[in-house]
Scaffold this motif. Structure first.
Motif, PDB file in Angstrom:
ATOM      1  N   ALA A 105      -6.403  -8.711   3.600  1.00 15.73           N
ATOM      2  CA  ALA A 105      -5.648  -9.038   2.392  1.00 15.73           C
ATOM      3  C   ALA A 105      -4.169  -8.709   2.556  1.00 15.73           C
ATOM      4  O   ALA A 105      -3.292  -9.419   2.040  1.00 15.73           O
ATOM      5  CB  ALA A 105      -6.229  -8.276   1.199  1.00 15.73           C
ATOM      6  N   THR A 106      -3.879  -7.632   3.285  1.00 17.26           N
ATOM      7  CA  THR A 106      -2.485  -7.273   3.569  1.00 17.26           C
ATOM      8  C   THR A 106      -1.792  -8.383   4.349  1.00 17.26           C
ATOM      9  O   THR A 106      -0.637  -8.733   4.062  1.00 17.26           O
ATOM     10  CB  THR A 106      -2.430  -5.962   4.365  1.00 17.26           C
ATOM     11  N   LEU A 107      -2.486  -8.945   5.318  1.00 19.12           N
ATOM     12  CA  LEU A 107      -1.916 -10.044   6.095  1.00 19.12           C
ATOM     13  C   LEU A 107      -1.602 -11.236   5.204  1.00 19.12           C
ATOM     14  O   LEU A 107      -0.541 -11.861   5.340  1.00 19.12           O
ATOM     15  CB  LEU A 107      -2.885 -10.452   7.200  1.00 19.12           C
ATOM     16  N   ARG A 108      -2.498 -11.547   4.291  1.00 18.87           N
ATOM     17  CA  ARG A 108      -2.235 -12.658   3.367  1.00 18.87           C
ATOM     18  C   ARG A 108      -1.010 -12.365   2.503  1.00 18.87           C
ATOM     19  O   ARG A 108      -0.188 -13.256   2.253  1.00 18.87           O
ATOM     20  CB  ARG A 108      -3.460 -12.896   2.474  1.00 18.87           C
ATOM     21  N   GLY A 109      -0.887 -11.129   2.045  1.00 23.41           N
ATOM     22  CA  GLY A 109       0.282 -10.768   1.252  1.00 23.41           C
ATOM     23  C   GLY A 109       1.572 -10.876   2.033  1.00 23.41           C
ATOM     24  O   GLY A 109       2.593 -11.355   1.519  1.00 23.41           O
ATOM     25  N   LEU A 110       1.546 -10.452   3.293  1.00 24.33           N
ATOM     26  CA  LEU A 110       2.733 -10.561   4.139  1.00 24.33           C
ATOM     27  C   LEU A 110       3.108 -12.011   4.379  1.00 24.33           C
ATOM     28  O   LEU A 110       4.295 -12.374   4.364  1.00 24.33           O
ATOM     29  CB  LEU A 110       2.481  -9.849   5.472  1.00 24.33           C
ATOM     30  N   LEU A 111       2.113 -12.864   4.611  1.00 23.56           N
ATOM     31  CA  LEU A 111       2.384 -14.292   4.806  1.00 23.56           C
ATOM     32  C   LEU A 111       3.015 -14.896   3.560  1.00 23.56           C
ATOM     33  O   LEU A 111       3.967 -15.683   3.652  1.00 23.56           O
ATOM     34  CB  LEU A 111       1.096 -15.029   5.155  1.00 23.56           C
ATOM     35  N   ALA A 112       2.501 -14.521   2.382  1.00 22.46           N
ATOM     36  CA  ALA A 112       3.070 -15.029   1.133  1.00 22.46           C
ATOM     37  C   ALA A 112       4.525 -14.593   0.975  1.00 22.46           C
ATOM     38  O   ALA A 112       5.387 -15.374   0.543  1.00 22.46           O
ATOM     39  CB  ALA A 112       2.233 -14.548  -0.049  1.00 22.46           C
TER      40      ALA A 112
ATOM     41  N   LEU B  91      10.270  -4.818   6.548  1.00 21.51           N
ATOM     42  CA  LEU B  91       8.887  -5.208   6.807  1.00 21.51           C
ATOM     43  C   LEU B  91       7.925  -4.053   6.525  1.00 21.51           C
ATOM     44  O   LEU B  91       6.793  -4.275   6.074  1.00 21.51           O
ATOM     45  CB  LEU B  91       8.735  -5.690   8.245  1.00 21.51           C
ATOM     46  N   LEU B  92       8.355  -2.822   6.777  1.00 23.25           N
ATOM     47  CA  LEU B  92       7.510  -1.666   6.500  1.00 23.25           C
ATOM     48  C   LEU B  92       7.251  -1.540   4.996  1.00 23.25           C
ATOM     49  O   LEU B  92       6.122  -1.258   4.570  1.00 23.25           O
ATOM     50  CB  LEU B  92       8.160  -0.395   7.032  1.00 23.25           C
ATOM     51  N   VAL B  93       8.286  -1.734   4.195  1.00 27.55           N
ATOM     52  CA  VAL B  93       8.125  -1.682   2.744  1.00 27.55           C
ATOM     53  C   VAL B  93       7.147  -2.766   2.285  1.00 27.55           C
ATOM     54  O   VAL B  93       6.259  -2.512   1.455  1.00 27.55           O
ATOM     55  CB  VAL B  93       9.482  -1.846   2.035  1.00 27.55           C
ATOM     56  N   LEU B  94       7.291  -3.970   2.831  1.00 26.72           N
ATOM     57  CA  LEU B  94       6.376  -5.051   2.474  1.00 26.72           C
ATOM     58  C   LEU B  94       4.945  -4.723   2.892  1.00 26.72           C
ATOM     59  O   LEU B  94       3.995  -4.974   2.141  1.00 26.72           O
ATOM     60  CB  LEU B  94       6.817  -6.360   3.132  1.00 26.72           C
ATOM     61  N   PHE B  95       4.789  -4.161   4.097  1.00 33.10           N
ATOM     62  CA  PHE B  95       3.447  -3.821   4.577  1.00 33.10           C
ATOM     63  C   PHE B  95       2.787  -2.792   3.662  1.00 33.10           C
ATOM     64  O   PHE B  95       1.620  -2.949   3.275  1.00 33.10           O
ATOM     65  CB  PHE B  95       3.513  -3.287   6.005  1.00 33.10           C
ATOM     66  N   LEU B  96       3.510  -1.730   3.319  1.00 36.78           N
ATOM     67  CA  LEU B  96       2.944  -0.700   2.448  1.00 36.78           C
ATOM     68  C   LEU B  96       2.592  -1.266   1.079  1.00 36.78           C
ATOM     69  O   LEU B  96       1.555  -0.916   0.496  1.00 36.78           O
ATOM     70  CB  LEU B  96       3.919   0.464   2.306  1.00 36.78           C
ATOM     71  N   THR B  97       3.437  -2.157   0.563  1.00 36.28           N
ATOM     72  CA  THR B  97       3.168  -2.777  -0.733  1.00 36.28           C
ATOM     73  C   THR B  97       1.895  -3.603  -0.683  1.00 36.28           C
ATOM     74  O   THR B  97       1.018  -3.478  -1.562  1.00 36.28           O
ATOM     75  CB  THR B  97       4.353  -3.664  -1.158  1.00 36.28           C
ATOM     76  N   CYS B  98       1.782  -4.438   0.333  1.00 32.16           N
ATOM     77  CA  CYS B  98       0.579  -5.269   0.480  1.00 32.16           C
ATOM     78  C   CYS B  98      -0.658  -4.399   0.701  1.00 32.16           C
ATOM     79  O   CYS B  98      -1.731  -4.677   0.147  1.00 32.16           O
ATOM     80  CB  CYS B  98       0.752  -6.246   1.637  1.00 32.16           C
ATOM     81  N   PHE B  99      -0.510  -3.349   1.490  1.00 35.56           N
ATOM     82  CA  PHE B  99      -1.643  -2.481   1.795  1.00 35.56           C
ATOM     83  C   PHE B  99      -2.148  -1.767   0.546  1.00 35.56           C
ATOM     84  O   PHE B  99      -3.355  -1.725   0.277  1.00 35.56           O
ATOM     85  CB  PHE B  99      -1.230  -1.461   2.858  1.00 35.56           C
ATOM     86  N   LEU B 100      -1.236  -1.212  -0.232  1.00 35.94           N
ATOM     87  CA  LEU B 100      -1.671  -0.424  -1.395  1.00 35.94           C
ATOM     88  C   LEU B 100      -2.299  -1.306  -2.463  1.00 35.94           C
ATOM     89  O   LEU B 100      -3.289  -0.909  -3.106  1.00 35.94           O
ATOM     90  CB  LEU B 100      -0.518   0.417  -1.944  1.00 35.94           C
ATOM     91  N   PHE B 101      -1.767  -2.524  -2.655  1.00 30.44           N
ATOM     92  CA  PHE B 101      -2.356  -3.394  -3.662  1.00 30.44           C
ATOM     93  C   PHE B 101      -3.645  -4.041  -3.160  1.00 30.44           C
ATOM     94  O   PHE B 101      -4.526  -4.372  -3.969  1.00 30.44           O
ATOM     95  CB  PHE B 101      -1.347  -4.449  -4.121  1.00 30.44           C
ATOM     96  N   SER B 102      -3.782  -4.211  -1.856  1.00 25.99           N
ATOM     97  CA  SER B 102      -5.058  -4.656  -1.302  1.00 25.99           C
ATOM     98  C   SER B 102      -6.130  -3.597  -1.536  1.00 25.99           C
ATOM     99  O   SER B 102      -7.258  -3.905  -1.938  1.00 25.99           O
ATOM    100  CB  SER B 102      -4.916  -4.938   0.200  1.00 25.99           C
ATOM    101  N   ALA B 103      -5.780  -2.338  -1.279  1.00 26.66           N
ATOM    102  CA  ALA B 103      -6.720  -1.243  -1.519  1.00 26.66           C
ATOM    103  C   ALA B 103      -7.074  -1.143  -3.001  1.00 26.66           C
ATOM    104  O   ALA B 103      -8.239  -0.914  -3.365  1.00 26.66           O
ATOM    105  CB  ALA B 103      -6.127   0.069  -1.020  1.00 26.66           C
ATOM    106  N   LEU B 104      -6.081  -1.329  -3.877  1.00 24.95           N
ATOM    107  CA  LEU B 104      -6.353  -1.332  -5.317  1.00 24.95           C
ATOM    108  C   LEU B 104      -7.292  -2.467  -5.688  1.00 24.95           C
ATOM    109  O   LEU B 104      -8.162  -2.320  -6.553  1.00 24.95           O
ATOM    110  CB  LEU B 104      -5.044  -1.450  -6.094  1.00 24.95           C
TER     111      LEU B 104
END
Length: 244
Positions: free
Chosen positions: A107-114, A136-149
């Motif tokens: 899901a993080t990958l999908r968020g990064l692609l978007a 990119l690190l900020v984007l990765f952490l954002t995608c990761f945390l909302f994917s986990a949520l």
């Protein structure tokens, strides 16, 4: 680690529907950019730069949040409640940690692609944002945390309607109140303090500081990392609890 098996399966699904995913990620951001770039943005004056330069990092953060949450939460919730395929994962020789990690990373990958799609669209509006490692690190952490949520929500919410309600009452308010389209400094003190506790606020702050070559957002980065670890640990707990 065996999370590769879960991640690989999700990557195959993404590959098969990539162009549909790509097209769906174009529509809302393009409308936002047209409205705030060519429409409202022309009548809004900012102290530093144009309104379009202000709002694009917010739209990037918004898309990263909604795509990651939806990519992790909705399919897993459907698999658990309606398709009854979650049990296939739970009885497979894959640890709970690896299962959650695979789903969250996919899901993080999908968020990064978007997010990258929006940055590409921004070039059409003659706006360029620096894609450095910190950005990119900020984007990765954002995608990761909302994917986990999204995983947490999928494992604890017991109907598709309630999943939509979670989006309405949690994700949508963050979309509009966390500084995506306007500065939170204009809000009343009590409301601003509450909003500054939310993760998307720190994503918007960090992306804008990096885009404007401001001071490095150490505090925002630390908050996003803390949220990422907390939501991921909670996701592992909820999946493990589901097996009991």
């Amino acid at each position: 680690m065996d999370f590769y098996a879960v991640l690989w399966r999700e990557l195959i699904v993404l590959k098969r529907g990539f162009w549909k995913f790509f097209a769906s990620r174009l529509v809302n951001p393009l409308l936002y950019l047209i409205a705030f770039g060519w429409g409202i943005g022309r009548s809004v004056q900012m102290s530093q730069g144009s309104y379009l330069e202000f709002v694009i990092p917010g739209i990037v953060a918004l898309s990263a949040m909604t795509t990651s949450f939806g990519a992790a939460g909705t399919p897993l919730n459907m698999a658990r409640l309606y398709h009854k395929t979650l049990e296939e994962y739970l009885i497979a020789p894959v640890s709970t940690f690896s299962f959650v990690m695979g789903r969250v990373l996919a899901a993080t990958l999908r968020g990064l692609l978007a997010a990258l799609i929006i940055l590409g669209l921004a070039l059409l509006f003659r706006t360029h944002l620096p894609l450095g490692a910190a950005f990119l690190l900020v984007l990765f952490l954002t995608c990761f945390l909302f994917s986990a949520l999204g995983v947490v929500a999928a494992m604890t919410i017991n109907s598709h309607e309630d999943m939509a309600n979670f989006t309405t009452f949690v994700i949508m308010p963050m979309s509009f109140l966390c500084g995506t389209f306007f500065s939170t400094s204009k809000l009343p003190m009590g409301v601003r303090q509450l909003i500054e506790l939310l993760p998307l606020t720190h994503t918007n702050l960090a992306l804008r500081q990096l885009a404007s070559h401001g001071p490095f957002p150490w505090t925002a980065l630390a908050v996003l990392l803390a949220y990422s670890l907390f939501f991921f640990a909670l996701a592992v707990y909820t999946v493990r609890h589901c097996q009991d």
